[in-house]
Each structure stands twice: as structure tokens, then as C-alpha cells.
Scaffold this active site. Structure first.
Site, short mmCIF file in Angstrom:
data_model
loop_
_atom_site.label_atom_id
_atom_site.label_comp_id
_atom_site.label_asym_id
_atom_site.label_seq_id
_atom_site.Cartn_x
_atom_site.Cartn_y
_atom_site.Cartn_z
N GLY A 158 0.78 -1.23 0.00
CA GLY A 158 0.00 0.00 0.00
C GLY A 158 0.81 1.28 0.00
N ARG A 159 2.09 1.18 0.36
CA ARG A 159 2.95 2.36 0.30
C ARG A 159 4.37 1.99 -0.11
NH1 ARG A 159 4.43 4.31 6.46
NH2 ARG A 159 4.51 2.27 7.44
N ASP A 168 1.46 -11.36 7.09
CA ASP A 168 1.94 -10.60 5.93
C ASP A 168 3.27 -9.92 6.22
OD1 ASP A 168 -0.01 -9.04 7.62
OD2 ASP A 168 0.84 -7.37 6.49
#
Length: 463
Positions: free
Chosen positions: A93-94, A255
Site C-alpha cells: 500500500g505504500r 503478511d
């Protein structure tokens, strides 16, 4: 850039997995690119240490493609359990993977980012990284590397000139983009996504990729069990390494567990000041799920989720057999890591186990800091005064010999060991935040590397 074909060896191996594993993305455009840290020691392993600062900013701040490797950054797809709750709505996501390079020993390194902008997996996030977060990741990875923990390396930190709002630190705060050099970014959650989607063909490709490119072993008669067995062994060693280093990762979600057993993705980490099993790093870990003493359990649980995912390709019995070996691997690694932090040669597993037990009893009974104990005991020369638990076990040292000349390095004449407790981390950041003073940060990196040299090179040979 000048390319030395012996030192700079670009790869694109990840593309063989296919585009269901990633989404091509573009890096954010930053108002400024101010170089704050470049790790030439790590860069030299992949032929990047000769870059000029301007080239460095171009490749690691503006993300111009490095020659011969990926032409566009890739945001990787994965799922994961977050504090034991399954989340199918995550991914890079980043960050993204933007290059693959082969090291001198043929290891395949990914160059990945943190804070490089939004991706399709950002959800409500801004895709950015605070400068403080980048500083903290460098300090964590440098300290762990010096202590012999297999970890991603922080390759670059570039300040980007944006003001960020964060709920867990004073805002607005400064922004940065970090580049880490890692042995792959394949997570347990990568396999969980494939199981969730029922993608057996994709999972088979991923198992083959991990065996060939990450573990660099030929596939055996049962490649799925072979792969899980390697993950079990490597992650058990990671758990043992955390304990002997006194490190608390803070967020051991599935994750955040690399299948290579390489530690990475440092958020709310801390080093435990004492041997306190209940010590936590994350303020939001109210139940102590990832407390210091529960990290082996947490990592084993995550590997269990990998085994469950691999049921897409395998019957249960061989996978269960692999999982059941985690404890034996962990105990053996705990003894080996303790001996290596003490600068002692290996002895029998039984003697090493007794030594680990004595260390735990001594640290618990005395409340002495973990760093102080290993500093005092390096080379088998622990002074008296550590209490009955250690006095009873002192004869154990007779079973071991120092790896070299024990305490010959000037580091061992220092009045205090090199440590990385939260008060010092905050003081280093405060100097940067209030006065743009990077001297304490760079001095700490130098001190950490000096400690690593004092520990006489056993770290890498142990890995």
C-alpha cells in the site's frame, strides 16, 4: 551509471510469476529529494556503491529504472492475518519492488520501498513514510545485522519535503522514502492470497520460484513439503535470533513474515531492556499477542497458516510433519545464537541447552539488561556477582572455547555496551526533528558497526 558486469548483475526473475502477482505502479513525485543515508556497504554487494549522489537520488528518490532490471515498479499482491484476523484487502500500500539484483554469492536481492506513494492497495492511506519511521527502520536493521540476525538492509533514506499528518506522533511531521534490500518480498500472506482465490497453478509457480530463486535448491520429489520444511527451519531460526538479540518486532502478522526467514518491515519495534516475557513493542498490542516471550509462538502460528494454504497442493500429513519440526529447529537455533552472541564455539546441543537455561534464569533473577549480560559474558569471561543462578552454571563455560581471542577488540574496554533502547532512539530523532542535527544518528550507526566488527564476523557465517 558505469556498469561493472562482475559486480552489477540485474535480474527480472519475478516477472516469471505472472501479472496476477503484482500491479505495475508509478512512484510518487516528491517536492524535494534530500539524501539522508546511503548504505554503501550493502550497495557494494550488488554493484551500486560507485553511484554518485546525484545518480543515487535519481534511482532511489525519483525511481528512474536501474539498467537491465524492472522497467516499472511492481506493487505486490498478498493477504494476511493481522492480529489473528484474516484480511483479504491488503497488499503493497505504500511500497513496491522496483529492481532485482544478483549478489556476489548468487543471492537474488529485491530492492523495495517504503513511502513511495499510493498504489491500488493503499485503501485510505497516503502511501507515505514519516522521516522518523525511516530513521527507526535504519537503526533497527543496522542493530540486528550487527547482532547476527538475518535481516533486510536499509539501503537508502531520502527526505521528500512533504508534511504528513499522523495520529501516533506530533504532526505535521517530515516525510521520507526508504529503500530496503531484501532476499525477496514473498510473504506467508502471498501464499494465503493464492489459497483464498483457489489458484493452484499460481501457488505451484510460487513454490517453484521460492525453491529456485530464494532458497536456490533443486526441487525434490515433494517440492511442497520441501519448501515448507525450509520455511520452518528458517523462521524458527528467526524466532531464536529475536530472543537472543532481545528484539521485539511488534507486528508479527502473517503478511510481515518473509518465507526466507529474513526479518523485515520495522514499525513499532523495540529492544527489551530486560528479560521480560511480557514486554511489548506496539502500544496497540493490548493483549500482548506479540510480546517478547510470545514471538516464537507467533511465528510458529504464522507458519501454520502457510501450511494450511499449501493444502491447496498437498495432503496434510507431510505438512504436519514439517510443522512439528519447528520446536526442535528453534531449540537448536536458540543454543547456537546464544553461543555466537557469547563468542563461543559450538558444543553439544545438550550443553548449549543448559547454557540457554542458565542465561534465562540469570537474566530473570538479576534484572540485568540483556545487552549488559552478553557484553560482560563475551568470550566466556563473565565476572562474579550475577547471582546463584549463574554461579551454579559457571562450570558450563568449561564446555566451550572462545571463537578467537575473546575480548581483544577495543569495544570490550568500553564502559557500556552498544544498545538500542527506546530513550536513545527518541533522543536521536529529537536531534533531527528540532535542530536537523544528524550527528547523533551517524555516530550511532558507526557505533553499531564497530560492535559488529567486535563480534568478529561470526554473524554472517552463522547465517
Amino acid at each position: 551509471m558505469p556498469v561493472d558486469p562482475q559486480a552489477y548483475r540485474p535480474e527480472t526473475a519475478i516477472l516469471a510469476l505472472g501479472d496476477t502477482f503484482y500491479v505495475p505502479v508509478d512512484a510518487a513525485r516528491f517536492p524535494r529529494t534530500i539524501l539522508r543515508f546511503r548504505n554503501d556497504r550493502a550497495a557494494s554487494e550488488v554493484g551500486l556503491d560507485a553511484l554518485t549522489d546525484e545518480e543515487w537520488l535519481a534511482y532511489f528518490g525519483r525511481f528512474d529504472p536501474l539498467p537491465g532490471t524492472l522497467t516499472r515498479p511492481l506493487a505486490l499482491r498478498y493477504h494476511g492475518h493481522q492480529f489473528r484476523v484474516y484480511n483479504p484487502d491488503i497488499g503493497d500500500g505504500r511500497g513496491f519492488t522496483f529492481a532485482q539484483l544478483r549478489g556476489g554469492g548468487d543471492d537474488l536481492f529485491d530492492l523495495g520501498t517504503k513511502g513511495s506513494g499510493q498504489t491500488p492497495f493503499s485503501r485510505f492511506g497516503d502511501g507515505r513514510l514519516t522521516l522518523k519511521g525511516g530513521v527507526r527502520e535504519i537503526l533497527a536493521s543496522e542493530m540486528l545485522e550487527a547482532l547476527g540476525v538475518r535481516t533486510s538492509r536499509s539501503l537508502s533514506l531520502i527526505e521528500t519535503g512533504e508534511a504528513l499528518d499522523r495520529g501516533d506522533e506530533p504532526s505535521p511531521t517530515r516525510s521520507a522514502v526508504l529503500v530496503r534490500m531484501s532476499l525477496g518480498h514473498i510473504r506467508i500472506g502471498t501464499f494465503q492470497r493464492l489459497a483464498y482465490e483457489g489458484d493452484a497453478a499460481g501457488m505451484r509457480r510460487l513454490v517453484d520460484y521460492c525453491l529456485a530463486e530464494l532458497f536456490r535448491v533443486p526441487a525434490g520429489a515433494d517440492p511442497v513439503a520441501q519448501f515448507l520444511d525450509l520455511v520452518v527451519a528458517h523462521t524458527a531460526r528467526l524466532a531464536a535470533s529475536y530472543m537472543i538479540a532481545g528484539f521485539v518486532h511488534g507486528v508479527l502478522n502473517s503478511d510481515n513474515i518473509n518465507v526466507t526467514g529474513e526479518s523485515f518491515d520495522y514499525g513499532p519495534w523495540r529492544f527489551a531492556p530486560t528479560w521480560d516475557a511480557s514486554f511489548t513493542a506496539a502500544y496497540f498490542d493490548h493483549a500482548g499477542l506479540y510480546a517478547f516471550g510470545r514471538q516464537p509462538e507467533a511465528i510458529h502460528w504464522d507458519v501454520g497458516q502457510l501450511a494450511a494454504s499449501l493444502r491447496l497442493l498437498s495432503e496434510a500429513p507431510p505438512l504436519i510433519a514439517c510443522l512439528e519440526r519447528f520446536g526442535a529447529h528453534y531449540r537448536a537455533a536458540l543454543g547456537n545464537r546464544a553461543l555466537r552472541r557469547l563468542g563461543l564455539h559450538k558444543s553439544s546441543p545438550e550443553a548449549a541447552a543448559l547454557l540457554v537455561q542458565a542465561i534465562g534464569q540469570t537474566l530473570t533473577a538479576t534484572g540485568v539488561s540483556i545487552d549488559r549480560f552478553f557484553f560482560d559474558a563475551y568470550g566466556g569471561a563473565l565476572p562474579p556477582g550475577y547471582g546463584a543462578a549463574w554461579d551454579d552454571a559457571r562450570a558450563l563455560f568449561a564446555a566451550f572455547e572462545p571463537i578467537r581471542q575473546g575480548r581483544g577488540h577495543p569495544y570490550f574496554a568500553d564502559p557500556e555496551p552498544c544498545a538500542m533502547l527506546i530513550d536513545e532512539v527518541e533522543a536521536i530523532w529529537r536531534a533531527i526533528d528540532t535542530a536537523d542535527d544528524w550527528a547523533p544518528f551517524h555516530a550511532k550507526i558507526a557505533a553499531i558497526r564497530r560492535m559488529g566488527e567486535a563480534l568478529d564476523g561470526w554473524q554472517k557465517s552463522a547465517n
